[in-house]
Design an enzyme around this catalytic site. Sequence first.
Site, PDB file in Angstrom:
ATOM      1  N   SER A  46       4.529  -1.706  -9.340  1.00  0.00           N
ATOM      2  CA  SER A  46       4.447  -2.546  -8.148  1.00  0.00           C
ATOM      3  C   SER A  46       3.306  -3.530  -8.355  1.00  0.00           C
ATOM      4  O   SER A  46       2.200  -3.135  -8.737  1.00  0.00           O
ATOM      5  CB  SER A  46       4.199  -1.697  -6.905  1.00  0.00           C
ATOM      6  OG  SER A  46       4.191  -2.500  -5.741  1.00  0.00           O
ATOM      7  N   GLU A  47       3.552  -4.800  -8.102  1.00  0.00           N
ATOM      8  CA  GLU A  47       2.589  -5.832  -8.488  1.00  0.00           C
ATOM      9  C   GLU A  47       1.281  -5.782  -7.716  1.00  0.00           C
ATOM     10  O   GLU A  47       0.315  -6.457  -8.071  1.00  0.00           O
ATOM     11  CB  GLU A  47       3.226  -7.218  -8.358  1.00  0.00           C
ATOM     12  CG  GLU A  47       3.592  -7.586  -6.945  1.00  0.00           C
ATOM     13  CD  GLU A  47       4.728  -8.592  -6.889  1.00  0.00           C
ATOM     14  OE1 GLU A  47       4.569  -9.593  -6.185  1.00  0.00           O
ATOM     15  OE2 GLU A  47       5.764  -8.387  -7.537  1.00  0.00           O
ATOM     16  N   ASN A  48       1.225  -4.989  -6.649  1.00  0.00           N
ATOM     17  CA  ASN A  48      -0.038  -4.859  -5.922  1.00  0.00           C
ATOM     18  C   ASN A  48      -0.985  -3.858  -6.588  1.00  0.00           C
ATOM     19  O   ASN A  48      -2.096  -3.651  -6.116  1.00  0.00           O
ATOM     20  CB  ASN A  48       0.205  -4.476  -4.458  1.00  0.00           C
ATOM     21  CG  ASN A  48       0.944  -3.159  -4.308  1.00  0.00           C
ATOM     22  OD1 ASN A  48       1.879  -2.881  -5.043  1.00  0.00           O
ATOM     23  ND2 ASN A  48       0.536  -2.352  -3.361  1.00  0.00           N
TER      24      ASN A  48
END
Length: 220
Positions: A46-48
């Site tokens: 997840s890019e976060n």
Amino acid sequence: MALSREQLAQRVAQELQDGFYVNLGIGIPTLVANYVPEGIEVMLQSENGLLGMGQFPTDEEVDADLINAGKQTVTMATGASLFDSAESFAMIRGGHVDLTVLGAFEVDCQGNIASYMIPGKLIKGMGGAMDLVAGADNIIVTMTHASKHGESKLLAECTLPLTGKGCIKKVLTDLAFLEIKEGKFHLLERAPGVSVEEIVKLTAGELVVPNHVPEMKFPT
């Protein structure tokens, strides 16, 4: 019958391979985490800042501090790691993600994608989509084949602002699974009960149809 959101996620999950690092975009792509085939190990990113997303949590498992890029609560798989956004995008920009799954408003037969804004409508921002399409070679777009007004979203040329150019190779819609090559859509599979004629009617870009188009198969 058009595929449900869950069936779209199930079909994408069939494209996963053992050892893959996979980025799941906001929306339908996040559901893929629930359908990773047995017998293989993948690391969902997840890019976060989370590598190793698990399935969505039960009520007992919910941790409000553990979220994906779409602000949904998630779980962590064995071996998961947490890091900052800069580290996450270094992975993406460095080409270390084996498969990216994204949603889109439009895709055209040149492999262009429009996914982040509709002019005149309020948006929060483009998110990480531009980095993802620029840094990944293997991208699957999940989307509806047509708008609620019956207008095709698989076009000869995108009409909305582009997220990326010439970067999309495969598209899974609620009606069909298609590959983009040589400036054309190539029909690979159709949703169960959906006719080739219906797909042809709702595809505005040039479409190549083989003599036999198999129906998608789903685990029982």
